[in-house]
Write a protein that holds these residues in place. Structure first.
Motif, PDB file in Angstrom:
ATOM      1  N   ASP A  83     -18.063 -28.341  12.144  1.00 31.42           N
ATOM      2  CA  ASP A  83     -17.929 -26.989  12.691  1.00 31.42           C
ATOM      3  C   ASP A  83     -16.467 -26.602  12.500  1.00 31.42           C
ATOM      4  OD1 ASP A  83     -17.785 -24.640  14.102  1.00 31.42           O
ATOM      5  OD2 ASP A  83     -19.106 -25.322  15.705  1.00 31.42           O
ATOM      6  N   LEU A  84     -16.175 -25.998  11.369  1.00 26.27           N
ATOM      7  CA  LEU A  84     -14.800 -25.672  11.010  1.00 26.27           C
ATOM      8  C   LEU A  84     -14.349 -24.340  11.597  1.00 26.27           C
ATOM      9  CD1 LEU A  84     -14.820 -26.783   7.245  1.00 26.27           C
ATOM     10  CD2 LEU A  84     -14.457 -28.152   9.322  1.00 26.27           C
ATOM     11  N   ARG A  85     -15.160 -23.788  12.497  1.00 26.28           N
ATOM     12  CA  ARG A  85     -14.827 -22.520  13.141  1.00 26.28           C
ATOM     13  C   ARG A  85     -14.525 -22.705  14.626  1.00 26.28           C
ATOM     14  NH1 ARG A  85     -16.765 -18.488   9.442  1.00 26.28           N
ATOM     15  NH2 ARG A  85     -17.944 -19.499   7.754  1.00 26.28           N
ATOM     16  N   SER A 169     -23.365 -19.181   7.589  1.00 25.61           N
ATOM     17  CA  SER A 169     -24.196 -19.928   6.642  1.00 25.61           C
ATOM     18  C   SER A 169     -23.829 -21.406   6.543  1.00 25.61           C
ATOM     19  CB  SER A 169     -24.085 -19.289   5.252  1.00 25.61           C
ATOM     20  OG  SER A 169     -22.744 -19.369   4.777  1.00 25.61           O
ATOM     21  N   ASP A 170     -22.826 -21.848   7.279  1.00 21.61           N
ATOM     22  CA  ASP A 170     -22.304 -23.213   7.139  1.00 21.61           C
ATOM     23  C   ASP A 170     -23.370 -24.286   7.319  1.00 21.61           C
ATOM     24  OD1 ASP A 170     -20.178 -21.484   7.264  1.00 21.61           O
ATOM     25  OD2 ASP A 170     -18.939 -22.752   8.517  1.00 21.61           O
ATOM     26  N   ALA A 171     -24.206 -24.145   8.345  1.00 21.14           N
ATOM     27  CA  ALA A 171     -25.220 -25.167   8.624  1.00 21.14           C
ATOM     28  C   ALA A 171     -26.228 -25.272   7.489  1.00 21.14           C
ATOM     29  CB  ALA A 171     -25.931 -24.857   9.939  1.00 21.14           C
ATOM     30  N   GLN A 172     -26.625 -24.160   6.918  1.00 16.30           N
ATOM     31  CA  GLN A 172     -27.544 -24.193   5.784  1.00 16.30           C
ATOM     32  C   GLN A 172     -26.923 -24.918   4.596  1.00 16.30           C
ATOM     33  OE1 GLN A 172     -28.579 -19.765   6.037  1.00 16.30           O
ATOM     34  NE2 GLN A 172     -30.334 -20.618   4.951  1.00 16.30           N
ATOM     35  N   ILE A 173     -25.652 -24.691   4.382  1.00 14.41           N
ATOM     36  CA  ILE A 173     -24.945 -25.341   3.273  1.00 14.41           C
ATOM     37  C   ILE A 173     -24.943 -26.851   3.466  1.00 14.41           C
ATOM     38  CG2 ILE A 173     -22.680 -25.631   2.196  1.00 14.41           C
ATOM     39  CD1 ILE A 173     -22.150 -22.665   2.857  1.00 14.41           C
ATOM     40  N   VAL A 174     -24.610 -27.298   4.677  1.00 19.18           N
ATOM     41  CA  VAL A 174     -24.551 -28.732   4.964  1.00 19.18           C
ATOM     42  C   VAL A 174     -25.945 -29.348   4.922  1.00 19.18           C
ATOM     43  CG1 VAL A 174     -23.905 -30.470   6.679  1.00 19.18           C
ATOM     44  CG2 VAL A 174     -22.432 -28.485   6.312  1.00 19.18           C
ATOM     45  N   ALA A 175     -26.942 -28.596   5.378  1.00 21.28           N
ATOM     46  CA  ALA A 175     -28.318 -29.109   5.383  1.00 21.28           C
ATOM     47  C   ALA A 175     -28.775 -29.513   3.991  1.00 21.28           C
ATOM     48  CB  ALA A 175     -29.264 -28.065   5.968  1.00 21.28           C
TER      49      ALA A 175
END
Length: 231
Positions: A83-85, A169-175
């Protein structure tokens, strides 16, 4: 001195699987661990992403306690704050977040130089590091894919905390580079339509949805102790 004590107690309350390993709540985390292992008995799931539809639904607390119970089983575990935010892992473990994942993704440091120990020989931490101006781009980089492979080689289990699905969209990218994903919902807070949308977003990724964790569900004390092993 009083303020510091309260903060320390607050941090300890997040890591209940460590501070109260025999409590019913800790047993719930062990049940989740067991369910994850049974859901992938043919091939062990090593990389697990933890997310939620929205903020403040308990994803970071769930990720941290899952990492602890896997480590208690003798697994070599790396808890990653992706979680870079709005990172939280360093706060829960009382670590200064001056270096971490962003330093590796920016090709400035090696993974071995940013790993933190926790006092548990089996549990290591990779905090977020300094908050970058371009979180999504860093997580979608080839460097992140290479880093994931390196973490899989070095650890039995890698648990990754990511931002909420419906905000960025970060979680989708990591998923897409994780073998399995978990969605954390907050009882009485998470809206049904948000839960459905979050599931749809993960379904479009390459990651397998391992399950859903219902957080903050109130139960009567006698019922909790009688059925503490049930979700």
């Amino acid at each position: 001195m009083g303020i510091k004590s309260r903060k320390k107690n607050q941090r300890t309350s997040y890591l209940i699987a460590r501070s109260e390993p025999k409590s019913p709540i800790s047993e719930q985390y062990r049940t989740i661990r067991t369910n994850i292992q049974f859901s992938s008995f043919e091939k062990e799931t090593k990389t697990i992403m933890v997310t939620s539809p929205g903020p403040s639904e308990g994803k970071s607390t769930t990720a941290a306690n899952l990492a602890i119970v896997f480590a208690q089983q003798g697994k070599k575990v790396l808890l990653v704050d992706a979680d870079l935010r709005k990172p939280a892992v360093h706060y829960m473990f009382n670590i200064v977040n001056s270096i971490g994942l962003t330093n590796v993704l920016a090709n400035r440091m090696e993974l071995s130089n940013v790993i933190f120990t926790t006092g548990d020989r089996y549990l290591h931490l990779l905090t977020s590091g300094p908050i970058p101006p371009n979180p999504s781009e860093l997580l979608a980089s080839n460097t992140m894919e290479e880093l994931m492979k390196e973490m899989q080689e070095r650890y039995d289990v890698v648990i990754i905390d990511t931002p909420p699905l419906l905000t960025v969209s970060d979680a989708q990218i990591v998923a897409n580079i994780c073998e399995g994903s978990i969605i954390v919902l907050s009882s009485g807070k998470t809206e049904i339509e948000h839960s459905i949308k979050a599931k749809e977003l993960l379904s479009s990724a390459n990651s397998s949805l391992l399950g859903v964790v219902l957080n903050n569900k109130k139960m009567k004390k006698n019922k909790l102790y009688r059925y503490y092993g049930k979700p």
